[in-house]
Design a protein around this motif. Structure first.
Motif, PDB file in Angstrom:
ATOM      1  N   LEU A  99      -2.215  -6.204  -0.302  1.00  0.00           N
ATOM      2  CA  LEU A  99      -3.098  -5.563   0.676  1.00  0.00           C
ATOM      3  C   LEU A  99      -2.279  -4.485   1.387  1.00  0.00           C
ATOM      4  O   LEU A  99      -1.067  -4.630   1.534  1.00  0.00           O
ATOM      5  CB  LEU A  99      -3.596  -6.582   1.693  1.00  0.00           C
ATOM      6  N   CYS A 100      -2.951  -3.429   1.794  1.00  0.00           N
ATOM      7  CA  CYS A 100      -2.176  -2.331   2.352  1.00  0.00           C
ATOM      8  C   CYS A 100      -3.002  -1.538   3.352  1.00  0.00           C
ATOM      9  O   CYS A 100      -4.199  -1.322   3.138  1.00  0.00           O
ATOM     10  CB  CYS A 100      -1.715  -1.411   1.227  1.00  0.00           C
ATOM     11  N   VAL A 101      -2.347  -1.133   4.412  1.00  0.00           N
ATOM     12  CA  VAL A 101      -3.039  -0.310   5.405  1.00  0.00           C
ATOM     13  C   VAL A 101      -3.201   1.121   4.908  1.00  0.00           C
ATOM     14  O   VAL A 101      -3.980   1.886   5.458  1.00  0.00           O
ATOM     15  CB  VAL A 101      -2.288  -0.290   6.763  1.00  0.00           C
ATOM     16  N   TYR A 102      -2.455   1.498   3.893  1.00  0.00           N
ATOM     17  CA  TYR A 102      -2.542   2.868   3.364  1.00  0.00           C
ATOM     18  C   TYR A 102      -3.507   2.905   2.184  1.00  0.00           C
ATOM     19  O   TYR A 102      -3.908   1.868   1.643  1.00  0.00           O
ATOM     20  CB  TYR A 102      -1.154   3.364   2.949  1.00  0.00           C
ATOM     21  N   ASP A 103      -3.817   4.117   1.771  1.00  0.00           N
ATOM     22  CA  ASP A 103      -4.816   4.286   0.716  1.00  0.00           C
ATOM     23  C   ASP A 103      -4.362   5.387  -0.252  1.00  0.00           C
ATOM     24  O   ASP A 103      -5.024   6.411  -0.386  1.00  0.00           O
ATOM     25  CB  ASP A 103      -6.158   4.657   1.391  1.00  0.00           C
ATOM     26  N   CYS A 104      -3.230   5.160  -0.903  1.00  0.00           N
ATOM     27  CA  CYS A 104      -2.714   6.187  -1.816  1.00  0.00           C
ATOM     28  C   CYS A 104      -3.644   6.275  -3.029  1.00  0.00           C
ATOM     29  O   CYS A 104      -4.021   5.251  -3.598  1.00  0.00           O
ATOM     30  CB  CYS A 104      -1.304   5.832  -2.258  1.00  0.00           C
ATOM     31  N   LYS A 105      -3.997   7.496  -3.378  1.00  0.00           N
ATOM     32  CA  LYS A 105      -5.036   7.692  -4.403  1.00  0.00           C
ATOM     33  C   LYS A 105      -4.611   7.232  -5.796  1.00  0.00           C
ATOM     34  O   LYS A 105      -5.437   6.922  -6.633  1.00  0.00           O
ATOM     35  CB  LYS A 105      -5.450   9.176  -4.471  1.00  0.00           C
ATOM     36  N   PHE A 106      -3.321   7.216  -6.060  1.00  0.00           N
ATOM     37  CA  PHE A 106      -2.828   6.844  -7.393  1.00  0.00           C
ATOM     38  C   PHE A 106      -2.563   5.344  -7.517  1.00  0.00           C
ATOM     39  O   PHE A 106      -2.187   4.859  -8.564  1.00  0.00           O
ATOM     40  CB  PHE A 106      -1.511   7.578  -7.695  1.00  0.00           C
ATOM     41  N   CYS A 107      -2.743   4.609  -6.423  1.00  0.00           N
ATOM     42  CA  CYS A 107      -2.287   3.213  -6.396  1.00  0.00           C
ATOM     43  C   CYS A 107      -3.326   2.293  -7.022  1.00  0.00           C
ATOM     44  O   CYS A 107      -4.459   2.215  -6.554  1.00  0.00           O
ATOM     45  CB  CYS A 107      -1.989   2.793  -4.961  1.00  0.00           C
ATOM     46  N   SER A 108      -2.931   1.576  -8.049  1.00  0.00           N
ATOM     47  CA  SER A 108      -3.839   0.649  -8.723  1.00  0.00           C
ATOM     48  C   SER A 108      -3.623  -0.759  -8.217  1.00  0.00           C
ATOM     49  O   SER A 108      -4.339  -1.692  -8.560  1.00  0.00           O
ATOM     50  CB  SER A 108      -3.536   0.636 -10.225  1.00  0.00           C
ATOM     51  N   TYR A 109      -2.624  -0.896  -7.419  1.00  0.00           N
ATOM     52  CA  TYR A 109      -2.114  -2.205  -7.066  1.00  0.00           C
ATOM     53  C   TYR A 109      -2.712  -2.718  -5.760  1.00  0.00           C
ATOM     54  O   TYR A 109      -3.094  -3.873  -5.650  1.00  0.00           O
ATOM     55  CB  TYR A 109      -0.608  -2.013  -6.953  1.00  0.00           C
ATOM     56  N   SER A 110      -2.826  -1.797  -4.791  1.00  0.00           N
ATOM     57  CA  SER A 110      -3.190  -2.268  -3.460  1.00  0.00           C
ATOM     58  C   SER A 110      -4.698  -2.424  -3.311  1.00  0.00           C
ATOM     59  O   SER A 110      -5.502  -1.801  -3.997  1.00  0.00           O
ATOM     60  CB  SER A 110      -2.693  -1.279  -2.410  1.00  0.00           C
ATOM     61  N   ARG A 111      -5.070  -3.282  -2.389  1.00  0.00           N
ATOM     62  CA  ARG A 111      -6.462  -3.444  -1.970  1.00  0.00           C
ATOM     63  C   ARG A 111      -6.488  -3.195  -0.476  1.00  0.00           C
ATOM     64  O   ARG A 111      -5.595  -3.634   0.246  1.00  0.00           O
ATOM     65  CB  ARG A 111      -6.949  -4.878  -2.268  1.00  0.00           C
ATOM     66  N   VAL A 123       9.142  -5.869  -2.893  1.00  0.00           N
ATOM     67  CA  VAL A 123       8.369  -4.686  -2.504  1.00  0.00           C
ATOM     68  C   VAL A 123       6.888  -4.994  -2.674  1.00  0.00           C
ATOM     69  O   VAL A 123       6.509  -5.771  -3.558  1.00  0.00           O
ATOM     70  CB  VAL A 123       8.830  -3.457  -3.334  1.00  0.00           C
ATOM     71  N   GLY A 124       6.064  -4.410  -1.802  1.00  0.00           N
ATOM     72  CA  GLY A 124       4.627  -4.684  -1.919  1.00  0.00           C
ATOM     73  C   GLY A 124       3.842  -3.766  -0.995  1.00  0.00           C
ATOM     74  O   GLY A 124       4.291  -2.661  -0.658  1.00  0.00           O
ATOM     75  N   GLY A 125       2.676  -4.238  -0.556  1.00  0.00           N
ATOM     76  CA  GLY A 125       1.845  -3.441   0.348  1.00  0.00           C
ATOM     77  C   GLY A 125       2.371  -3.505   1.785  1.00  0.00           C
ATOM     78  O   GLY A 125       3.334  -4.207   2.083  1.00  0.00           O
ATOM     79  N   VAL A 126       1.681  -2.781   2.659  1.00  0.00           N
ATOM     80  CA  VAL A 126       2.100  -2.700   4.063  1.00  0.00           C
ATOM     81  C   VAL A 126       1.018  -3.337   4.921  1.00  0.00           C
ATOM     82  O   VAL A 126      -0.140  -2.899   4.905  1.00  0.00           O
ATOM     83  CB  VAL A 126       2.289  -1.216   4.474  1.00  0.00           C
ATOM     84  N   PRO A 164      11.259   3.192   2.158  1.00  0.00           N
ATOM     85  CA  PRO A 164      11.042   3.857   3.451  1.00  0.00           C
ATOM     86  C   PRO A 164       9.586   3.777   3.916  1.00  0.00           C
ATOM     87  O   PRO A 164       9.329   3.919   5.118  1.00  0.00           O
ATOM     88  CB  PRO A 164      11.459   5.303   3.178  1.00  0.00           C
ATOM     89  N   VAL A 165       8.654   3.563   2.994  1.00  0.00           N
ATOM     90  CA  VAL A 165       7.246   3.431   3.422  1.00  0.00           C
ATOM     91  C   VAL A 165       7.118   2.222   4.353  1.00  0.00           C
ATOM     92  O   VAL A 165       6.556   2.315   5.452  1.00  0.00           O
ATOM     93  CB  VAL A 165       6.323   3.275   2.189  1.00  0.00           C
ATOM     94  N   GLU A 166       7.676   1.093   3.930  1.00  0.00           N
ATOM     95  CA  GLU A 166       7.629  -0.098   4.790  1.00  0.00           C
ATOM     96  C   GLU A 166       8.532   0.061   6.006  1.00  0.00           C
ATOM     97  O   GLU A 166       8.146  -0.290   7.126  1.00  0.00           O
ATOM     98  CB  GLU A 166       8.088  -1.350   4.027  1.00  0.00           C
ATOM     99  N   ASP A 210      -1.241   9.377   4.279  1.00  0.00           N
ATOM    100  CA  ASP A 210      -0.979   8.644   5.519  1.00  0.00           C
ATOM    101  C   ASP A 210       0.432   8.090   5.651  1.00  0.00           C
ATOM    102  O   ASP A 210       0.900   7.837   6.742  1.00  0.00           O
ATOM    103  CB  ASP A 210      -1.964   7.466   5.647  1.00  0.00           C
ATOM    104  N   LYS A 211       1.053   7.860   4.518  1.00  0.00           N
ATOM    105  CA  LYS A 211       2.341   7.149   4.648  1.00  0.00           C
ATOM    106  C   LYS A 211       3.475   8.117   4.979  1.00  0.00           C
ATOM    107  O   LYS A 211       3.244   9.300   5.188  1.00  0.00           O
ATOM    108  CB  LYS A 211       2.628   6.347   3.392  1.00  0.00           C
ATOM    109  N   CYS A 212       4.707   7.602   5.018  1.00  0.00           N
ATOM    110  CA  CYS A 212       5.815   8.418   5.519  1.00  0.00           C
ATOM    111  C   CYS A 212       5.929   9.738   4.762  1.00  0.00           C
ATOM    112  O   CYS A 212       5.599   9.819   3.580  1.00  0.00           O
ATOM    113  CB  CYS A 212       7.120   7.632   5.472  1.00  0.00           C
TER     114      CYS A 212
HETATM  115  S1  SF4 Z   1       1.749   2.384   0.372  1.00  0.00           S
HETATM  116 FE1  SF4 Z   1       2.261   1.530  -1.626  1.00  0.00          FE
HETATM  117  S2  SF4 Z   1       0.972  -0.328  -1.853  1.00  0.00           S
HETATM  118 FE2  SF4 Z   1       0.144   0.897  -0.148  1.00  0.00          FE
HETATM  119  S3  SF4 Z   1      -1.481   2.106  -1.107  1.00  0.00           S
HETATM  120 FE3  SF4 Z   1       0.395   3.381  -1.093  1.00  0.00          FE
HETATM  121  S4  SF4 Z   1       1.396   2.987  -3.092  1.00  0.00           S
HETATM  122 FE4  SF4 Z   1      -0.157   1.360  -2.773  1.00  0.00          FE
END
Ligand code: SF4
Length: 409
Positions: free
Chosen positions: A81-93, A127-130, A160-162, A208-210
């Protein structure tokens, strides 16, 4: 370098039919000179795979000969799970899709570490979501608990994102935050979250991320503490070739300053299950060209790494002739990051024997390393224990004529 890689490069340098720009770059590589930003772009625009293979293999063999590194590791992904919404990310919800995600507790993560108590792994990669609950306090406790349980297990964790997120929340500056993480047990940083440094591209794919500057600053602070980290690039989506060179240029400059990076890891954009699925993936040829150019451009990086779990075993073998000298680790099916993005390896795990075999098949010299590239085992002449041969049981032979004779009696 080997005699072969030198003599093949000499053929290119002396080839008067070659494009003058490419010939000049080949001369520079042979002389061990750094290529410029413009020459990096020329390589992407003009150079064929065969030419790039010769140059990158020359550099690779000059640095490492045939040596090819791997390690024995496992991943912990605290949450997807992640507070960010990267467009290429297949992993996060996103948090609103909570039912599709996982959130591991401290005890669940420590249990995962304990599962490897009798295994000769040297590294845990975390490593994982934020998410807000995974804050500085949580990660400090996690790192220190892992080190208390198994002091020799190397903790390579978070990007550095986290760190940007948790330091901001804890109201500490990067220098203080990284020092506190080190004191808690963090030993090195993986290379993720870099994506593409160019701000316009970043605004579109991960706004949104760093920022790139923040990513680089956090690595710089970490290097100032005498610690090592890796760097990545996410390539093959909406970026132009010059964006890739610009990305590597910024890394090369920081590396000149700190010398703290160990490996550069090109990450291929995969288009399954994300918001950029309409973008076609680049070919394996482009993957190999990209590894090769990275090897040529980043003259101050010791290692170029390919994640076999992301590009498949076959491409990983091929990459060993295009500048790559490290193919990461055994993984033990502990990461979902690549498989959820559509990688061929849906349950990535390889035994040491399989990894060694894969490297030897490509004509290279397998070395198991620890996270800091100390040699753990040299597998060049290593003989694995014979596996039990398959057993065959004697089956009764049925003689059809005899059966018929008995039936007629
Ligand atoms: S910060 Fe990482 S886990 Fe979160 S949406 Fe972006 S790529 Fe996915």
């Amino acid at each position: 370098m080997t005699d072969t890689s030198q003599s093949v490069l000499s053929l290119i340098v002396n080839d008067s039919s070659l494009d003058p720009d490419l010939r000049k770059i080949a001369e520079k590589v042979e002389a061990g000179e750094r290529i410029s930003f413009d020459e990096g772009v020329i390589l992407y625009e003009k150079a064929e795979l065969g030419y790039l293979g010769v140059l990158s293999n020359f550099v690779r063999e000059k640095l490492h000969g045939h040596k090819t590194y791997f390690n024995r590791n496992f991943h912990i992904e605290p949450t997807n799970l992640c507070v960010y919404d990267c467009k290429f990310c297949s992993y996060s919800r996103l948090i609103k899709q909570k039912e599709e995600g996982w959130e591991l507790s401290m005890n669940e993560m420590l249990d995962m570490v304990k599962k490897y108590d009798n295994e000769p792994v040297t590294e845990v990669h975390i490593v994982g979501g934020v998410l807000p609950q995974y804050d500085m306090k949580f990660y400090s406790e996690l790192f220190s608990s892992i080190k208390a349980h198994r002091p020799e297990l190397h903790v390579k964790a978070l990007t550095p994102v986290e760190y940007h997120y948790i330091f901001k929340k804890a109201k500490v500056d990067y220098a203080t935050g990284m020092r506190l993480m080190k004191e808690a047990g963090l030993e090195s940083m993986p290379g993720g979250g870099a994506e593409i440094f160019n701000p316009e591209i970043r605004e579109i794919i991960c706004k949104d991320k760093c920022t790139a500057e923040q990513w680089l600053q956090i690595h710089e602070e970490w290097h100032k503490l005498g610690q090592r980290s890796n760097a990545t690039i996410l390539y093959g989506h909406i970026e132009k070739y010059w964006h890739r060179v610009d990305h590597m240029e910024q890394l090369r400059q920081l590396q000149d300053k700190t010398k703290g990076f160990q490996a550069f890891i090109p990450l291929k954009f995969r288009n399954q299950g994300n918001q950029m699925s309409n973008i076609e993936e680049v070919s394996v040829i482009e993957d190999l060209r990209n590894y090769a150019i990275a090897r040529i451009y980043l003259d101050n990086f010791d290692h170029i790494k390919a994640y076999w779990a992301m590009i498949s075993r076959n491409t990983a073998q091929l990459s060993l002739n295009f500048g790559v000298d490290d193919i990461d680790g055994t993984l033990d099916d502990t990461t979902k990051i690549y498989s959820m993005a559509g990688a061929e390896e849906q349950n990535p795990a390889m035994s040491t024997k399989e990894l060694v075999h894969l490297i030897k098949q490509a004509g290279r010299h397998p070395i198991e390393r620890d996270t800091l590239y100390n040699v753990v085992t040299d597998y060049n002449d290593f003989v694995f224990e014979e596996e039990p041969k398959p057993q065959f049981y004697k089956l009764p032979v049925i003689n059809a004529m005899e059966v018929e004779r008995k039936q007629n009696e």
